[in-house]
Structure formats: C-alpha cells, structure tokens
Write an enzyme that holds these catalytic residues in place. Structure first.
Site, mmCIF file in Angstrom:
data_model
loop_
_atom_site.group_PDB
_atom_site.id
_atom_site.type_symbol
_atom_site.label_atom_id
_atom_site.label_comp_id
_atom_site.label_asym_id
_atom_site.label_seq_id
_atom_site.Cartn_x
_atom_site.Cartn_y
_atom_site.Cartn_z
ATOM 1 N N THR A 1 59.360 40.420 32.813
ATOM 2 C CA THR A 1 58.218 40.053 33.643
ATOM 3 C C THR A 1 57.117 39.374 32.838
ATOM 4 O O THR A 1 56.423 38.490 33.338
ATOM 5 C CB THR A 1 57.647 41.301 34.347
ATOM 6 N N TYR B 1 58.471 37.163 41.739
ATOM 7 C CA TYR B 1 58.472 36.330 40.535
ATOM 8 C C TYR B 1 59.883 36.215 40.000
ATOM 9 O O TYR B 1 60.786 36.994 40.344
ATOM 10 C CB TYR B 1 57.555 36.914 39.458
ATOM 11 N N SER C 1 65.153 42.388 32.431
ATOM 12 C CA SER C 1 65.760 43.487 31.672
ATOM 13 C C SER C 1 66.802 44.259 32.463
ATOM 14 O O SER C 1 67.524 45.081 31.891
ATOM 15 C CB SER C 1 64.682 44.437 31.137
ATOM 16 N N THR D 1 60.311 45.585 31.710
ATOM 17 C CA THR D 1 59.990 47.012 31.731
ATOM 18 C C THR D 1 61.091 47.881 32.332
ATOM 19 O O THR D 1 61.134 49.079 32.064
ATOM 20 C CB THR D 1 58.690 47.259 32.515
ATOM 21 N N ASP D 2 61.991 47.305 33.136
ATOM 22 C CA ASP D 2 62.968 48.135 33.846
ATOM 23 C C ASP D 2 63.858 48.935 32.902
ATOM 24 O O ASP D 2 64.191 50.089 33.177
ATOM 25 C CB ASP D 2 63.833 47.277 34.771
ATOM 26 N N LYS E 1 59.548 54.843 32.279
ATOM 27 C CA LYS E 1 58.933 54.100 33.372
ATOM 28 C C LYS E 1 58.903 55.003 34.599
ATOM 29 O O LYS E 1 59.943 55.481 35.048
ATOM 30 C CB LYS E 1 59.691 52.812 33.660
ATOM 31 N N GLU F 1 71.970 78.195 34.245
ATOM 32 C CA GLU F 1 72.702 78.264 35.507
ATOM 33 C C GLU F 1 74.170 77.893 35.340
ATOM 34 O O GLU F 1 74.997 78.202 36.188
ATOM 35 C CB GLU F 1 72.047 77.351 36.544
#
Length: 356
Positions: free
Chosen positions: A39, A52, A85, A118-119, A191, A309
């Site tokens: 981005t 975008y 990304s 950023t992903d 993120k 558990e």
C-alpha cells in the site's frame, strides 16, 4: 531477478577541506532500503473511495518524495519486488534474507529498511527475525493508505523507520516493525484492524519503543541474539497448512491433507487451541503418520499452554504458546527446513523464542 536502484542522498560538494566545511554527508549512517511494494507504493483507483492498486510507485520514488531524509542518512534503494503483500511468497522471503545477510557480511549498510504491504508484514518480519544473523537494525514499514491518498501515512512511516534504523540504540533488537509512531518486535507484532493506521499492536507484550520526527525511545532492552536458524536453501519451504477450527468441524480435511503429503498442520483452535473430538483424533492419527501438529488459537491473544484441555504428551502435539497460527506456520517451515522434526525439539524451539 531483483532490479537494483541505487541513490545516495545529501552529498552536496564540500567547499573546502577545513574542519568547519568538510562535507558531513559521508558521516551520515548508510541505510539500504529494500522495496517490495504494498500500500505504501499504491495508487488510488476508482473501485471505491478507499480503493487503490498496490505497487504503483517504486522505492526510489518513495525516497525522492521525502527530501528531509537527506539529513538523516545516505540511502541506497533496491527494488526487490513490487507487489501487494497478499502475494508475498517464499522466493521473495529468501531473496530478502540472503540479500540482508550479504549486506551484513560486506558491511554495505548500517541498517536495513524494508517497505512492505501490511497484510503479511508480520509474517515477513517474523521469518527474517528467525534467520537473519546480525545486531544491525532491520526494520519493516508500510502504510494503511496509498501514496496518492489525501492523508497518506506512508511518508511519515518511512521517515520514522529510517530514523530508527540510524539510531545507535536500535542495535540488537532483532527485526522490527515501525508504524504509526510505534516500534514493534517481530515476535509480538500483529495486524489487528482492516483499515486503521493503528492496526499494528504488540499482542501479549506491548511495543518495544516509540518514535517521532524528533526522537527515538526504546522502552525494552535489546534481545538475546542466540536463537536464530540458517536461512533455508531454496524455495518452496516445506508445506505447512493452517486449519481454522469451528463448531461442527469434522476430520475429512485433515485426512485429505495427510494423503496429499503435508509436512505439518497448525490448528487455529478455539479457546486454548482446542477443537472437536473428531479433529483431535484425526490429528493424533496424522502425527502417527509423521505429520507435525501444533496447536495455536484463533482468538488473537493469550497463550496456548500444554496439557490443559488437550493431552499434548499423549498425542505428541506441540503447543504454540504466544505464537499466532501464521507465525507458528513460519517457525515450523524454518525448523523443518533445518532438519528439526521431533515434537520435543520443536516444542523447545517454540518455548525458547518466548523466553528470548
């Protein structure tokens, strides 16, 4: 093949050779920017008010658009990729890792900054943090808004990432993410929001520092650097799949993965890394057929502990502790690439990273 674009900032000619006029640019820290797209390099499209296209601007253009950087560092730019990304892959990871290690070995830079979408930024940061052997700053940064947005956050993030990379106190902190005036360790960063500029948070730990255009402040000491692994030789990395647990989940997908030759499975389990009885039973059978199983959690925070558990000792499962499903997958890929496949040694690797 990576396209190398090199530029040196702030090298105005010296007027004379006396002490007061010697060109100070040569004393500035040397920073290598490795651009991969995202981005931060995006351009607005007409799909929506916030639409975008990632990767429309080069790393060189990003640097040229911030003239203030000439006062911070001598900057070289290399364009490793120019993608969103969501398309980040093993090949680019290895190219980044090998290039950074080469830069370190040749002393070509005092710090490295990677521009990235950023992903999957937290995944790339975590991969590099586990295979890069250096105390020099390695920093990832990006943007939540494209470069053509009215309130683009990319220029500020890139400036502050380079600012941190030039700071002497940044050494020894491992790979970091610098976004929104905050410095995060690759181990903890995640993120957490689809669109907010505050999306990156250090889950379970908190940031390691803060930055603004005038200051860099670390609130955590440097990390121990003795728990790193050799860079895997080649892509693709070993196949590791993540299974997202849900109500009514059955075992068929696990059986299919085992038949298809998967090397390891990460369970993004409910709560403390749990799932239905059919799933746990199928995972137990997978382990007996040589598949590594790690229990993580889909909750987004907290720790997955052993033998709470689920009977991990009986099933030969690994508990992820603080690592998210996506980071658990990456650590497994690195470990398997380096010949570590026993559940006991894999569990030790997960625990050692947390203790670090």
């Amino acid at each position: 093949m990576a396209l190398a674009i090199c530029m040196t900032m702030g090298s105005a000619p010296a007027k004379s050779m006396n002490n007061s006029n010697i060109n100070t640019a040569h004393a500035l820290p040397r920073i290598l920017v490795l651009a991969t797209g995202g981005t931060i390099s995006g351009k607005k499209n007409e799909m929506s008010a916030i639409g975008y296209n990632a990767g429309g601007v080069t790393g060189q253009q990003l640097i040229e658009d911030i003239p203030e950087l000439s006062k911070l560092a001598q900057i070289n730019v290399e364009q490793i990729a120019n993608i969103g990304s969501q398309d980040m892959n093993d090949d680019i990871w290895l190219r980044l890792a090998k290039r950074i290690q080469e830069v370190v070995a040749r002393n070509e830079a005092d710090g490295i900054v990677i521009t990235h979408g950023t992903d999957t930024m937290e995944e790339t940061a975590f991969f590099l943090d586990n295979v890069i052997h250096t105390d020099k700053p390695v920093i990832l940064t990006g943007a939540m808004r494209p470069s053509t947005a009215i309130s683009a956050d990319g220029p500020g993030n890139l400036y502050e990432a380079i600012e941190v990379a030039t700071n002497a106190k940044a050494k020894g902190h491992g790979v970091m993410i610098v976004m929104n005036d905050t410095i995060h360790s690759a181990r903890w960063a995640s993120k957490t929001h689809t669109t907010s500029v505050e999306t990156f948070q250090s889950i379970n730990a908190g940031p390691i520092g803060y930055v603004d255009p005038a200051s860099v402040r670390f609130v955590q000491p440097p990390m121990l650097m003795d728990k790193r692994y050799p860079i895997p030789a080649a892509a693709p990395l070993p196949r590791v799949e993540i299974l997202y647990a849900h109500s009514g989940m059955g075992a068929s997908i696990i059986n299919d993965l085992v038949k298809d030759g998967v090397k390891a499975i990460v369970l993004a389990g409910v709560g403390d890394g749990n799932s239905s009885k059919p799933v746990i039973d199928a995972l137990n059978r997978a382990v007996k057929q040589g598949v590594i199983v790690v229990r993580s959690s889909r909750t987004g925070s907290g720790f997955v502990n052993r033998n709470v558990e689920v009977d991990d000792d009986k099933n030969s499962f690994v508990a992820s502790y603080d690592l998210s499903p996506q980071k658990s997958r990456i650590l497994l890929q690195i470990l398997i690439s380096n010949g570590k496949t026993k559940p006991s040694e894999i569990q030790t690797a997960f625990e050692s990273g947390f203790e670090n």
